[in-house]
Design a protein around this motif. Structure first.
Motif, PDB file in Angstrom:
ATOM      1  N   PHE A 196       0.811  -1.164   0.169  1.00  0.00           N
ATOM      2  CA  PHE A 196      -0.142   0.073  -0.042  1.00  0.00           C
ATOM      3  C   PHE A 196       0.919   1.365  -0.041  1.00  0.00           C
ATOM      4  N   PHE A 197       0.720   2.181  -0.916  1.00  0.00           N
ATOM      5  CA  PHE A 197       1.314   3.500  -0.988  1.00  0.00           C
ATOM      6  C   PHE A 197       0.496   4.894  -0.697  1.00  0.00           C
ATOM      7  N   LEU A 198       0.969   5.595  -0.046  1.00  0.00           N
ATOM      8  CA  LEU A 198      -0.008   6.887   0.410  1.00  0.00           C
ATOM      9  C   LEU A 198      -0.435   7.532  -0.800  1.00  0.00           C
ATOM     10  N   SER A 199      -1.833   7.673  -1.034  1.00  0.00           N
ATOM     11  CA  SER A 199      -2.256   8.297  -2.282  1.00  0.00           C
ATOM     12  C   SER A 199      -3.451   9.563  -1.878  1.00  0.00           C
ATOM     13  N   HIS A 200      -3.980   9.483  -0.870  1.00  0.00           N
ATOM     14  CA  HIS A 200      -4.762  10.505  -0.143  1.00  0.00           C
ATOM     15  C   HIS A 200      -4.191  10.762   1.143  1.00  0.00           C
ATOM     16  N   ARG A 201      -3.714  11.999   0.941  1.00  0.00           N
ATOM     17  CA  ARG A 201      -3.043  12.653   2.256  1.00  0.00           C
ATOM     18  C   ARG A 201      -3.951  13.362   3.179  1.00  0.00           C
ATOM     19  N   ASP A 202      -3.800  13.167   4.259  1.00  0.00           N
ATOM     20  CA  ASP A 202      -4.751  14.096   5.204  1.00  0.00           C
ATOM     21  C   ASP A 202      -5.855  14.386   4.720  1.00  0.00           C
ATOM     22  N   ILE A 203      -6.850  13.554   4.540  1.00  0.00           N
ATOM     23  CA  ILE A 203      -8.076  13.667   4.019  1.00  0.00           C
ATOM     24  C   ILE A 203      -9.091  14.573   4.786  1.00  0.00           C
ATOM     25  N   ARG A 204      -9.737  15.628   4.300  1.00  0.00           N
ATOM     26  CA  ARG A 204     -10.709  16.509   4.929  1.00  0.00           C
ATOM     27  C   ARG A 204     -11.780  16.388   4.176  1.00  0.00           C
ATOM     28  N   THR A 205     -12.862  16.293   4.660  1.00  0.00           N
ATOM     29  CA  THR A 205     -14.316  16.088   3.814  1.00  0.00           C
ATOM     30  C   THR A 205     -14.917  17.364   3.763  1.00  0.00           C
ATOM     31  N   PRO A 206     -15.616  17.797   2.723  1.00  0.00           N
ATOM     32  CA  PRO A 206     -16.171  19.150   2.647  1.00  0.00           C
ATOM     33  C   PRO A 206     -17.414  19.089   3.797  1.00  0.00           C
ATOM     34  N   GLU A 207     -17.321  20.462   4.308  1.00  0.00           N
ATOM     35  CA  GLU A 207     -18.656  20.807   5.187  1.00  0.00           C
ATOM     36  C   GLU A 207     -20.079  20.772   4.769  1.00  0.00           C
ATOM     37  N   ARG A 208     -20.138  20.632   3.516  1.00  0.00           N
ATOM     38  CA  ARG A 208     -21.459  20.922   2.603  1.00  0.00           C
ATOM     39  C   ARG A 208     -21.448  19.682   1.792  1.00  0.00           C
ATOM     40  N   ALA A 209     -22.468  18.831   1.776  1.00  0.00           N
ATOM     41  CA  ALA A 209     -22.746  17.751   0.818  1.00  0.00           C
ATOM     42  C   ALA A 209     -22.991  18.200  -0.551  1.00  0.00           C
ATOM     43  N   LYS A 210     -22.372  17.350  -1.658  1.00  0.00           N
ATOM     44  CA  LYS A 210     -22.737  17.618  -2.973  1.00  0.00           C
ATOM     45  C   LYS A 210     -23.781  16.175  -3.251  1.00  0.00           C
ATOM     46  N   ILE A 211     -23.775  15.157  -2.384  1.00  0.00           N
ATOM     47  CA  ILE A 211     -24.577  13.917  -2.449  1.00  0.00           C
ATOM     48  C   ILE A 211     -25.260  13.434  -1.366  1.00  0.00           C
ATOM     49  N   TYR A 212     -26.325  13.082  -1.704  1.00  0.00           N
ATOM     50  CA  TYR A 212     -26.951  12.358  -0.660  1.00  0.00           C
ATOM     51  C   TYR A 212     -27.293  11.030  -1.049  1.00  0.00           C
ATOM     52  N   LEU A 256     -17.031  10.730   1.663  1.00  0.00           N
ATOM     53  CA  LEU A 256     -15.737  11.470   2.171  1.00  0.00           C
ATOM     54  C   LEU A 256     -15.192  12.165   1.362  1.00  0.00           C
ATOM     55  N   LEU A 257     -14.596  11.830   0.201  1.00  0.00           N
ATOM     56  CA  LEU A 257     -13.934  12.346  -0.677  1.00  0.00           C
ATOM     57  C   LEU A 257     -14.574  13.618  -1.170  1.00  0.00           C
ATOM     58  N   LYS A 258     -15.838  13.348  -1.657  1.00  0.00           N
ATOM     59  CA  LYS A 258     -16.390  14.498  -2.457  1.00  0.00           C
ATOM     60  C   LYS A 258     -17.674  15.480  -1.622  1.00  0.00           C
ATOM     61  N   GLY A 259     -17.829  14.925  -0.562  1.00  0.00           N
ATOM     62  CA  GLY A 259     -18.689  15.541   0.153  1.00  0.00           C
ATOM     63  C   GLY A 259     -20.016  15.053  -0.083  1.00  0.00           C
ATOM     64  N   GLY A 260     -20.822  14.397   1.188  1.00  0.00           N
ATOM     65  CA  GLY A 260     -21.935  13.780   1.064  1.00  0.00           C
ATOM     66  C   GLY A 260     -22.488  13.546   2.428  1.00  0.00           C
ATOM     67  N   VAL A 261     -23.820  13.110   2.357  1.00  0.00           N
ATOM     68  CA  VAL A 261     -24.411  12.958   3.727  1.00  0.00           C
ATOM     69  C   VAL A 261     -25.028  11.436   3.381  1.00  0.00           C
ATOM     70  N   PHE A 262     -25.140  10.377   4.192  1.00  0.00           N
ATOM     71  CA  PHE A 262     -25.370   9.080   4.237  1.00  0.00           C
ATOM     72  C   PHE A 262     -26.430   8.906   5.278  1.00  0.00           C
ATOM     73  N   LEU A 263     -27.630   8.531   4.858  1.00  0.00           N
ATOM     74  CA  LEU A 263     -28.826   8.150   5.851  1.00  0.00           C
ATOM     75  C   LEU A 263     -29.043   6.660   5.698  1.00  0.00           C
ATOM     76  N   TYR A 264     -29.195   6.046   6.953  1.00  0.00           N
ATOM     77  CA  TYR A 264     -29.832   4.708   7.014  1.00  0.00           C
ATOM     78  C   TYR A 264     -30.924   4.968   8.104  1.00  0.00           C
ATOM     79  N   PRO A 265     -31.871   5.543   8.109  1.00  0.00           N
ATOM     80  CA  PRO A 265     -32.767   5.880   9.354  1.00  0.00           C
ATOM     81  C   PRO A 265     -33.684   4.546   9.910  1.00  0.00           C
ATOM     82  N   ALA A 266     -34.187   4.821  11.088  1.00  0.00           N
ATOM     83  CA  ALA A 266     -35.041   3.810  11.667  1.00  0.00           C
ATOM     84  C   ALA A 266     -36.264   3.759  10.887  1.00  0.00           C
ATOM     85  N   THR A 267     -36.995   2.633  10.826  1.00  0.00           N
ATOM     86  CA  THR A 267     -38.400   2.239  10.211  1.00  0.00           C
ATOM     87  C   THR A 267     -39.199   1.607  11.392  1.00  0.00           C
TER      88      THR A 267
END
Ligand code: AHM
Ligand code: MG
Length: 337
Positions: A196-212, A256-267
């Motif tokens: 394994f080689f370092l390819s994504h250094r110090d990952i910071r995720t955007p504060e705002r999602a582009k994806i849900y 994480l890389l692009k900015g997004g929010v993932f939901l798996y809510p209760a039913t």
């Protein structure tokens, strides 16, 4: 902790050795543990890449502790992890999605400093169609004395006590993302050299999602706040797009890389949702927070939850900080399902 500076292309081994040297009190067990996890990842990656040729597609005919059908690759991944973790003296106990109880290190080996929680192969419904799957892991430092058998008290701990977490995605490439006190870093496997080689250094995720990301097929059964949040995500001025693979680890990695929010809510049928706290919710919440994101169960921070059972489930809202906060504000007022 001030992180040593690393260039892209640094090997995982060098990254581990240099961060080890910078960590007061480190014994080397953590480096060994990460090397064991990376080795398991390489073995699983090799098997995933030729599953169709290696007779590894399809189910074993068994049902696991979750009541789900066990795939052949689920079993292979679980056995690979447990074998790699049990004998090198760094681990005392493993909590795995595929095991009913905890796995304690057999007495002929040293019972080491760390407890590992693992979903050996997440997204296993995607195996037979060659879609991205992955491994998720979390690491606690044990609370009982090293050298003695671990107890349940070592495993049932709030997520905020994790000292590291990570995942390995087996996609168009194999990438290991590791979150420690030195930040969140991604390493890509070069299969031609087996490193394994370092390819994504110090990952910071955007504060705002582009994806849900969510399984909208269940939206009529969701708690109302989650429905309202997703309705708002679709407003044209939000300019969001939807992506859902059905492998938590793959959906999380992309967001994480692009900015997004993932939901798996209760039913109504699953008042605690589907995802598991110890080896899905906790590790990914730890990574999200280390990268500047957030994770809640729709009411409280995931890392503050104290688990009451090994295989307990949790609703999950995870990803970009501002969107997680908005979803949580809408869901927090929901009546308990
Ligand atoms: P698994 O760990 O048994 O593979 O199950 C968990 C998976 C997650 O990866 C994914 O987010 C979720 O189940 C998908 O569930 P659904 O098919 O209900 O959308
Ligand atoms: Mg899973």
């Amino acid at each position: 902790m001030t992180a040593p500076q690393f260039e892209e292309g640094t090997t995982l081994d060098r990254f581990l050795m240099e961060t080890h040297r910078a960590t007061p009190g480190a014994t080397g067990q953590f480096v060994n543990l990460m090397q064991s996890i990376a080795l398991s990842g390489k073995m699983i990656s090799a098997r995933v890449n030729r599953a169709g040729l290696a007779g590894m597609l399809g189910g074993t005919g068994d049902v696991n502790i979750q009541g789900e059908f066990v795939q052949k690759l689920d079993r292979y991944a679980n056995e690979t992890f447990i074998r790699a973790l049990e004998h090198r003296g760094h681990t005392c106990m493993v909590v795995s999605e595929e095991e009913g109880g905890v796995v304690r290190v057999p007495s002929q080996w040293h019972s080491g400093r760390y407890v590992v929680t693992v979903d050996p192969l997440d997204g296993s419904s995607n195996i037979d169609v060659n879609a991205t799957i992955g491994t998720i892991f979390g690491v606690f430092r044990r609370v009982t004395p090293e050298g003695e058998p671990a107890t349940d008290a070592d495993g049932l701990r709030p997520g905020k006590e994790l000292i590291a977490a990570g995942y390995i995605v087996y996609g168009s490439g194999t990438v290991m993302v590791l979150a420690t006190e030195y930040g969140v870093n991604g390493f890509t496997l070069d299969p031609s050299v087996g490193e394994f080689f370092l390819s994504h250094r110090d990952i910071r995720t955007p504060e705002r999602a582009k994806i849900y990301s969510c399984n909208e097929a269940y939206s009529e059964a969701w708690q109302p706040g989650a429905r309202e949040f997703v309705r708002q995500c679709k407003q044209p001025e939000r300019k969001l797009t939807a992506r859902y693979i059905g492998s938590l680890v793959a959906d999380f990695h992309r967001n994480l890389l692009k900015g997004g929010v993932f939901l798996y809510p209760a039913t109504a049928d699953n008042p605690e949702g589907k995802l598991r706290l110890l080896y899905e919710g906790f590790p990914l919440a730890f990574i999200a927070e280390m990268a500047g994101g957030a994770a809640t169960n729709g009411r409280e921070r995931i890392l503050d939850v104290v688990p009451s059972e090994l295989h307990g489930r949790t609703p999950l809202v995870i990803g970009s900080k501002l969107d997680v906060a908005e979803a949580t504000a809408m869901m927090a007022e929901d009546p308990q399902l």
